[in-house]
Design a protein around this motif. Structure first.
Motif, short mmCIF file in Angstrom:
data_model
loop_
_atom_site.label_atom_id
_atom_site.label_comp_id
_atom_site.label_asym_id
_atom_site.label_seq_id
_atom_site.Cartn_x
_atom_site.Cartn_y
_atom_site.Cartn_z
N ARG A 139 26.84 41.88 32.35
CA ARG A 139 26.09 40.62 32.49
C ARG A 139 26.03 40.19 33.95
O ARG A 139 25.00 39.70 34.43
CB ARG A 139 26.70 39.54 31.60
N ILE A 140 27.14 40.36 34.68
CA ILE A 140 27.14 40.03 36.10
C ILE A 140 26.08 40.85 36.82
O ILE A 140 25.29 40.34 37.61
CB ILE A 140 28.54 40.28 36.73
N ILE A 147 18.90 37.63 40.66
CA ILE A 147 18.93 36.91 41.94
C ILE A 147 18.17 37.71 42.99
O ILE A 147 17.38 37.17 43.77
CB ILE A 147 20.38 36.67 42.41
N ARG A 148 18.37 39.03 42.98
CA ARG A 148 17.70 39.88 43.96
C ARG A 148 16.18 39.82 43.80
O ARG A 148 15.44 39.83 44.76
CB ARG A 148 18.21 41.32 43.83
N LEU A 181 22.40 30.54 38.69
CA LEU A 181 22.75 31.94 38.40
C LEU A 181 24.07 32.31 39.08
O LEU A 181 24.93 32.96 38.49
CB LEU A 181 21.62 32.87 38.88
N LYS A 182 24.23 31.87 40.33
CA LYS A 182 25.48 32.17 41.04
C LYS A 182 26.68 31.54 40.34
O LYS A 182 27.75 32.12 40.27
CB LYS A 182 25.39 31.66 42.49
N LYS A 185 26.91 31.01 37.21
CA LYS A 185 27.18 31.79 36.00
C LYS A 185 28.00 33.04 36.33
O LYS A 185 28.92 33.40 35.59
CB LYS A 185 25.86 32.20 35.32
N ILE A 186 27.68 33.67 37.46
CA ILE A 186 28.44 34.85 37.88
C ILE A 186 29.90 34.45 38.14
O ILE A 186 30.83 35.10 37.68
CB ILE A 186 27.84 35.48 39.16
N ALA A 187 30.07 33.35 38.87
CA ALA A 187 31.43 32.91 39.20
C ALA A 187 32.23 32.63 37.93
O ALA A 187 33.41 32.93 37.83
CB ALA A 187 31.39 31.66 40.09
N LYS A 188 31.54 32.10 36.91
CA LYS A 188 32.22 31.79 35.66
C LYS A 188 32.63 33.08 34.93
O LYS A 188 33.76 33.17 34.42
CB LYS A 188 31.29 30.97 34.77
N LEU A 189 31.74 34.05 34.92
CA LEU A 189 32.07 35.33 34.27
C LEU A 189 33.23 36.01 34.99
O LEU A 189 34.14 36.57 34.37
CB LEU A 189 30.84 36.26 34.27
#
Ligand SMILES: Nc1nc2c(ncn2[C@@H]2O[C@H](COP(=O)(O)OP(=O)(O)OP(=O)(O)O)[C@@H](O)[C@H]2O)c(=O)[nH]1
Ligand SMILES: [Mg+2]
Length: 365
Positions: free
Chosen positions: A7-8, A15-16, A31-32, A34-38
């Motif tokens: 998912r990350i 994002i890219r 989105l960032k 969400k990545i930090a949370k994962l």
């Protein structure tokens, strides 16, 4: 169901693909977040049985942790600048656990920890990456050791791995506070002009963490990543020093070019051939920002021979801790002479911050 790592990856791809502009700024921020949370979820230990991290007891006046790819010469360096003996060999992953050594410099005892090499994917558990990075989180200084032939690529990977595990080398904690509330929505107050994060982004990032009501006070022009760091918490702001090893194998022009490429200061050395190691020791010492304090007994002369060595920012409370395990509970007040005192012999409490060269007397109850 897709794994967190997948998912990350998907979110990073999105994002890219997204062009950054005013209209997409808050979406990218979300989105960032969400990545930090994962990533935070992935960092949680899976079960008690999966433990088995490296155990090291901190000792000395501070702890320096070696971080580098396999075979860059970490163990060679440890053996050269400390009393330790760590196995050295041509093959990768020679060192499989933590090997401690002690460097004595200018009266300070500096604990140095040699560790297995880390590689790309370390923060997700490749090699013994997780364990290594967990030790790095508690360092007072990271010594990032690079092979002069692959310095830039190695540095980029190491910084990325440190970043994913929540270590922020050579950064200060952002000056901003988030206080969750019961109602009233998200309210942003800033003392500076915010040029990098919009209020909408602040709101969206907080929503990802289930926060819908909060007071946000911003005193620094932070970017989205810094804002997410504060919301996620648990970040470690650790100073880092970069050393380029194996410089005996190349000429000066090569070294200069590599140093320019790195984009951050570095010390060139040869651990094996003993080149420039004094410069490295002194850089380690300077980066640890020690202060010297001189103790004065109630009736008697100041002890200038055997200073107490603490780190910049230390308070009277830390002096107590050094004196005796129970010194805090017996503390009445302290008298201070020197630059941190408003006048010679100022009476201060436990949270008074001391500076290099201060003379201190502790009065007990
Ligand atoms: N030419 C040269 N070789 C070096 C230098 N430092 C280390 N080496 C060699 O590089 C190889 C690896 O050195 P180690 O000290 O074992 O490297 P390490 O980083 O501890 O490696 P791992 O424990 O596997 O992560 C050995 O063959 C060393 O002799 C140096 O400054 N110059
Ligand atoms: Mg080694």
């Amino acid at each position: 169901m897709a794994s967190n790592a997948e998912r990350i990856q998907e979110i990073e791809d999105e994002i890219r693909r997204t062009k950054y502009n005013k209209a997409t700024e808050s979406h990218i921020g979300e989105l960032k977040a969400k990545i930090a949370k994962l990533r935070r979820e992935m960092m949680k230990p899976k079960s008690a049985a999966s433990g088995g991290g490296f155990s090291v007891r901190k000792s000395g006046d501070s702890t320096v942790v070696f971080i580098g790819f396999p075979s860059v010469g970490k163990s060679t360096l440890l053996n050269k600048i400390t009393n330790a003996r760590s196995e050295v060999a041509q093959y990768e992953f020679t060192t499989l656990t933590v090997i401690p050594g002690v460097l004595e410099y200018n009266g300070a005892r500096i604990q140095m920890l040699d560790l297995p090499g880390i590689i790309s994917g370390a923060s997700e558990g490749r090699g013994r990456g997780r364990e290594v990075l967990a030790v790095a989180r508690n360092a007072d200084l990271l010594l990032i050791l690079l092979d002069v032939f692959q310095a830039k690529t190695q540095l980029d990977v190491i910084l990325r791995e440190l970043y994913s595990i929540g270590i922020r080398p050579n950064q200060r904690p952002p000056d901003l506070v988030v206080t969750p509330r019961l109602r009233g929505g998200v309210d942003v107050t800033s003392t500076v002009k915010m040029t990098k994060v919009s209020e909408k982004t602040v709101e969206k990032v907080l929503n990802v963490y289930g926060i819908h009501n909060a007071g946000v006070v911003v005193r620094e022009d932070v970017d989205t990543d810094q804002f997410i760091d504060v919301v996620v918490g648990n970040r470690k702001y650790v100073p880092a020093l970069v050393a380029l090893n194996k410089c005996d194998l190349v000429d000066k022009a090569f070294v200069s070019r590599v140093k320019r490429e790195l984009g951050m200061p570095s010390v060139e050395i040869s651990a094996d051939k003993d080149q420039n190691l004094e410069e490295l020791r002194s850089a380690i010492y300077r980066n640890l920002r020690f202060i010297r304090l001189y103790m004065k007994p109630r009736f008697g002369e100041v002890d200038y021979k055997d200073p107490m060595i603490l780190r910049e920012g230390a308070t009277v409370a830390e002096v107590c801790d050094r004196i005796h395990r129970n010194a805090r509970s017996e503390f009445k007040y302290a008298l201070v002479w020197g630059k941190s005192a408003k006048f010679p012999g100022q009476k201060v409490g436990m949270d008074h911050m001391l500076v290099d060269g201060d003379v201190v007397n502790i009065a007990k109850r």
